[in-house]
Write a protein that holds these residues in place. Structure first.
Motif, PDB file in Angstrom:
ATOM      1  N   ASP A  61     -16.520 -20.536 -75.942  1.00 40.99           N
ATOM      2  CA  ASP A  61     -17.578 -19.873 -75.198  1.00 40.99           C
ATOM      3  C   ASP A  61     -18.744 -20.850 -75.041  1.00 40.99           C
ATOM      4  N   ALA A  62     -18.959 -21.329 -73.823  1.00 39.36           N
ATOM      5  CA  ALA A  62     -19.978 -22.365 -73.591  1.00 39.36           C
ATOM      6  C   ALA A  62     -21.370 -21.900 -73.999  1.00 39.36           C
ATOM      7  N   LYS A  63     -21.688 -20.637 -73.721  1.00 35.15           N
ATOM      8  CA  LYS A  63     -23.016 -20.125 -74.047  1.00 35.15           C
ATOM      9  C   LYS A  63     -23.223 -20.059 -75.556  1.00 35.15           C
ATOM     10  N   VAL A  64     -22.212 -19.580 -76.252  1.00 40.74           N
ATOM     11  CA  VAL A  64     -22.301 -19.495 -77.711  1.00 40.74           C
ATOM     12  C   VAL A  64     -22.372 -20.894 -78.320  1.00 40.74           C
ATOM     13  N   SER A  65     -21.552 -21.794 -77.835  1.00 42.66           N
ATOM     14  CA  SER A  65     -21.539 -23.162 -78.369  1.00 42.66           C
ATOM     15  C   SER A  65     -22.896 -23.836 -78.217  1.00 42.66           C
ATOM     16  N   ALA A  66     -23.508 -23.651 -77.047  1.00 44.49           N
ATOM     17  CA  ALA A  66     -24.822 -24.252 -76.803  1.00 44.49           C
ATOM     18  C   ALA A  66     -25.874 -23.640 -77.727  1.00 44.49           C
ATOM     19  N   LEU A  67     -25.796 -22.332 -77.927  1.00 38.59           N
ATOM     20  CA  LEU A  67     -26.767 -21.673 -78.796  1.00 38.59           C
ATOM     21  C   LEU A  67     -26.573 -22.082 -80.248  1.00 38.59           C
ATOM     22  N   VAL A  68     -25.336 -22.201 -80.669  1.00 36.46           N
ATOM     23  CA  VAL A  68     -25.047 -22.640 -82.043  1.00 36.46           C
ATOM     24  C   VAL A  68     -25.644 -24.024 -82.289  1.00 36.46           C
ATOM     25  N   ALA A  69     -25.480 -24.920 -81.311  1.00 37.09           N
ATOM     26  CA  ALA A  69     -26.032 -26.271 -81.453  1.00 37.09           C
ATOM     27  C   ALA A  69     -27.544 -26.232 -81.597  1.00 37.09           C
ATOM     28  N   LYS A  70     -28.191 -25.380 -80.811  1.00 36.49           N
ATOM     29  CA  LYS A  70     -29.656 -25.261 -80.872  1.00 36.49           C
ATOM     30  C   LYS A  70     -30.100 -24.675 -82.206  1.00 36.49           C
ATOM     31  N   LEU A  71     -29.462 -23.593 -82.627  1.00 40.33           N
ATOM     32  CA  LEU A  71     -29.874 -22.906 -83.851  1.00 40.33           C
ATOM     33  C   LEU A  71     -29.589 -23.734 -85.099  1.00 40.33           C
ATOM     34  N   SER A  72     -28.564 -24.570 -85.040  1.00 38.54           N
ATOM     35  CA  SER A  72     -28.173 -25.378 -86.201  1.00 38.54           C
ATOM     36  C   SER A  72     -29.044 -26.605 -86.382  1.00 38.54           C
ATOM     37  N   ALA A  73     -29.742 -26.991 -85.324  1.00 40.61           N
ATOM     38  CA  ALA A  73     -30.574 -28.196 -85.394  1.00 40.61           C
ATOM     39  C   ALA A  73     -31.814 -27.927 -86.239  1.00 40.61           C
ATOM     40  N   LYS A  75     -34.479 -29.429 -86.222  1.00 36.53           N
ATOM     41  CA  LYS A  75     -35.709 -29.615 -85.448  1.00 36.53           C
ATOM     42  C   LYS A  75     -36.135 -28.312 -84.759  1.00 36.53           C
ATOM     43  N   THR A  76     -35.212 -27.336 -84.666  1.00 34.22           N
ATOM     44  CA  THR A  76     -35.551 -26.042 -84.086  1.00 34.22           C
ATOM     45  C   THR A  76     -36.224 -25.182 -85.157  1.00 34.22           C
ATOM     46  N   PRO A  77     -37.496 -24.816 -84.980  1.00 36.03           N
ATOM     47  CA  PRO A  77     -38.187 -23.987 -85.981  1.00 36.03           C
ATOM     48  C   PRO A  77     -37.418 -22.697 -86.225  1.00 36.03           C
ATOM     49  N   LEU A  78     -37.417 -22.246 -87.468  1.00 35.09           N
ATOM     50  CA  LEU A  78     -36.632 -21.065 -87.818  1.00 35.09           C
ATOM     51  C   LEU A  78     -37.085 -19.822 -87.053  1.00 35.09           C
ATOM     52  N   ASP A  79     -38.388 -19.655 -86.860  1.00 39.28           N
ATOM     53  CA  ASP A  79     -38.855 -18.467 -86.131  1.00 39.28           C
ATOM     54  C   ASP A  79     -38.382 -18.495 -84.679  1.00 39.28           C
ATOM     55  N   GLU A  80     -38.335 -19.684 -84.096  1.00 36.71           N
ATOM     56  CA  GLU A  80     -37.815 -19.818 -82.733  1.00 36.71           C
ATOM     57  C   GLU A  80     -36.322 -19.506 -82.695  1.00 36.71           C
ATOM     58  N   ALA A  81     -35.607 -19.982 -83.718  1.00 31.05           N
ATOM     59  CA  ALA A  81     -34.166 -19.721 -83.804  1.00 31.05           C
ATOM     60  C   ALA A  81     -33.901 -18.227 -83.927  1.00 31.05           C
ATOM     61  N   ILE A 188     -30.295 -26.037 -95.579  1.00 30.09           N
ATOM     62  CA  ILE A 188     -29.213 -25.559 -94.716  1.00 30.09           C
ATOM     63  C   ILE A 188     -28.729 -24.195 -95.190  1.00 30.09           C
ATOM     64  N   ASP A 189     -28.562 -24.041 -96.505  1.00 28.07           N
ATOM     65  CA  ASP A 189     -28.176 -22.739 -97.065  1.00 28.07           C
ATOM     66  C   ASP A 189     -29.157 -21.657 -96.632  1.00 28.07           C
ATOM     67  N   GLN A 190     -30.431 -21.954 -96.775  1.00 22.38           N
ATOM     68  CA  GLN A 190     -31.474 -20.973 -96.461  1.00 22.38           C
ATOM     69  C   GLN A 190     -31.475 -20.634 -94.973  1.00 22.38           C
ATOM     70  N   ARG A 191     -31.239 -21.644 -94.148  1.00 28.34           N
ATOM     71  CA  ARG A 191     -31.214 -21.411 -92.691  1.00 28.34           C
ATOM     72  C   ARG A 191     -30.044 -20.506 -92.321  1.00 28.34           C
ATOM     73  N   LEU A 192     -28.891 -20.779 -92.872  1.00 22.23           N
ATOM     74  CA  LEU A 192     -27.711 -19.969 -92.568  1.00 22.23           C
ATOM     75  C   LEU A 192     -27.908 -18.535 -93.056  1.00 22.23           C
ATOM     76  N   PHE A 193     -28.467 -18.373 -94.237  1.00 28.19           N
ATOM     77  CA  PHE A 193     -28.711 -17.034 -94.778  1.00 28.19           C
ATOM     78  C   PHE A 193     -29.694 -16.270 -93.887  1.00 28.19           C
ATOM     79  N   ALA A 194     -30.775 -16.941 -93.483  1.00 25.05           N
ATOM     80  CA  ALA A 194     -31.804 -16.294 -92.670  1.00 25.05           C
ATOM     81  C   ALA A 194     -31.248 -15.877 -91.310  1.00 25.05           C
ATOM     82  N   LEU A 195     -30.503 -16.764 -90.670  1.00 25.62           N
ATOM     83  CA  LEU A 195     -29.954 -16.434 -89.354  1.00 25.62           C
ATOM     84  C   LEU A 195     -28.869 -15.369 -89.462  1.00 25.62           C
ATOM     85  N   GLY A 196     -28.075 -15.442 -90.511  1.00 23.00           N
ATOM     86  CA  GLY A 196     -27.067 -14.406 -90.726  1.00 23.00           C
ATOM     87  C   GLY A 196     -27.711 -13.043 -90.923  1.00 23.00           C
ATOM     88  N   ARG A 197     -28.821 -13.009 -91.625  1.00 19.44           N
ATOM     89  CA  ARG A 197     -29.522 -11.749 -91.863  1.00 19.44           C
ATOM     90  C   ARG A 197     -30.065 -11.173 -90.550  1.00 19.44           C
TER      91      ARG A 197
END
Length: 204
Positions: A61-73, A75-81, A188-197
Motif C-alpha cells: 500500500d503506497a499510502k501506508v508505506s509513505a506514512l510509515v516512513a514519515k512516522l518512523s523518522a 526527525k518527525t516530531p512525535l506530536d506531528e506523527a 525507538i521503543d517509546q515512539r512505537l509504544f506512543a504511536l501504537g497507543r
C-alpha cells in the motif's frame, strides 16, 4: 612529568572504557548501561486487533508505506506523527480497522529494524573500542619504557606520546558518541509504544 601524566591518563581511560563490557555476560559487546533487550515484544506495544494476517502487506500500500516512513523518522516530531495517524485513520469503521492494522504492522516492522540496526552498530563500535583500548595500553607501556631508557630518545618519546594523545582523543570522542546513541533504542521503543497507543485509541 607531562609524558608520565599522559601515559597514566591513557591507561586509566582504556581500562574505564572497557570495564562495563561484562555488565551482562550474555552480550559481551553491548556497551550501554541500559539493559539489552534484543527485540521489541508485540504484546508490550500493541493491544489492538491481531496483525498476523497483514504482516508485510503494508508494503503493498503506497499510502501506508509513505506514512510509515514519515512516522518512523526520528526527525518527525512525535506530536506531528500522532496528528498524522489521526488524520490517516479518519473514515469508516471498517476502513479504520484495516488501515490501523496495516499502519501498525508497518511501524512495528520498520522501527524494529531501525532498532536492530542501531544496536548492531553499537556492538561494532564496542568491539573497536576494545581494540583501541588494548592498543592504548600497549603504547602506554612502550612510552614508559622509552621514558626510562638511558640514553633517552626524545624524538621517539615525543612521537609516541603524540600518537598516544591522538588515539586517546579518538577513544574519548567515540565513547561520548556511544553514550548518546545508547539512548536511541529506548527512544525507538517509546515512539512505537506512543504511536501504537494513538492507533488503538482511534479504534475505540
Amino acid at each position: 612529568m607531562m609524558f608520565r601524566m599522559v601515559t597514566m591518563a591513557a591507561v586509566a581511560l582504556a581500562i574505564a572504557g572497557t570495564a562495563a563490557r561484562a555488565a551482562d555476560p550474555r552480550y559481551p559487546d553491548w556497551p550501554c548501561t541500559q539493559a539489552k533487550v534484543p527485540d521489541i515484544s508485540l504484546a508490550a506495544v500493541w493491544a489492538g486487533p491481531p496483525v498476523d494476517d497483514v504482516q508485510s502487506k503494508w508494503k503493498d500500500d503506497a499510502k501506508v508505506s509513505a506514512l510509515v516512513a514519515k512516522l518512523s523518522a526520528r526527525k518527525t516530531p512525535l506530536d506531528e506523527a500522532e496528528r498524522s495517524v489521526k488524520e490517516f485513520l479518519a473514515g469508516s469503521a471498517a476502513d479504520k480497522t484495516a488501515n490501523a492494522k496495516l499502519l501498525f504492522a508497518g511501524l512495528f516492522d520498520t522501527l524494529n529494524a531501525q532498532r536492530s540496526q542501531v544496536m548492531s552498530g553499537l556492538e561494532r563500535v564496542s568491539r573497536k573500542q576494545r581494540e583501541a583500548a588494548d592498543k592504548i595500553r600497549e603504547e602506554a607501556v612502550q612510552l614508559q619504557a622509552l621514558q626510562s631508557a638511558t640514553p633517552r630518545d626524545e624524538a621517539k618519546v615525543e612521537a609516541l606520546n603524540n600518537d598516544l594523545i591522538w588515539k586517546t582523543r579518538i577513544f574519548e570522542d567515540r565513547h561520548k558518541v556511544v553514550r548518546f546513541v545508547c539512548e536511541v533504542p529506548t527512544a525507538i521503543d517509546q515512539r512505537l509504544f506512543a504511536l501504537g497507543r494513538v492507533i488503538q485509541q482511534e479504534l475505540e
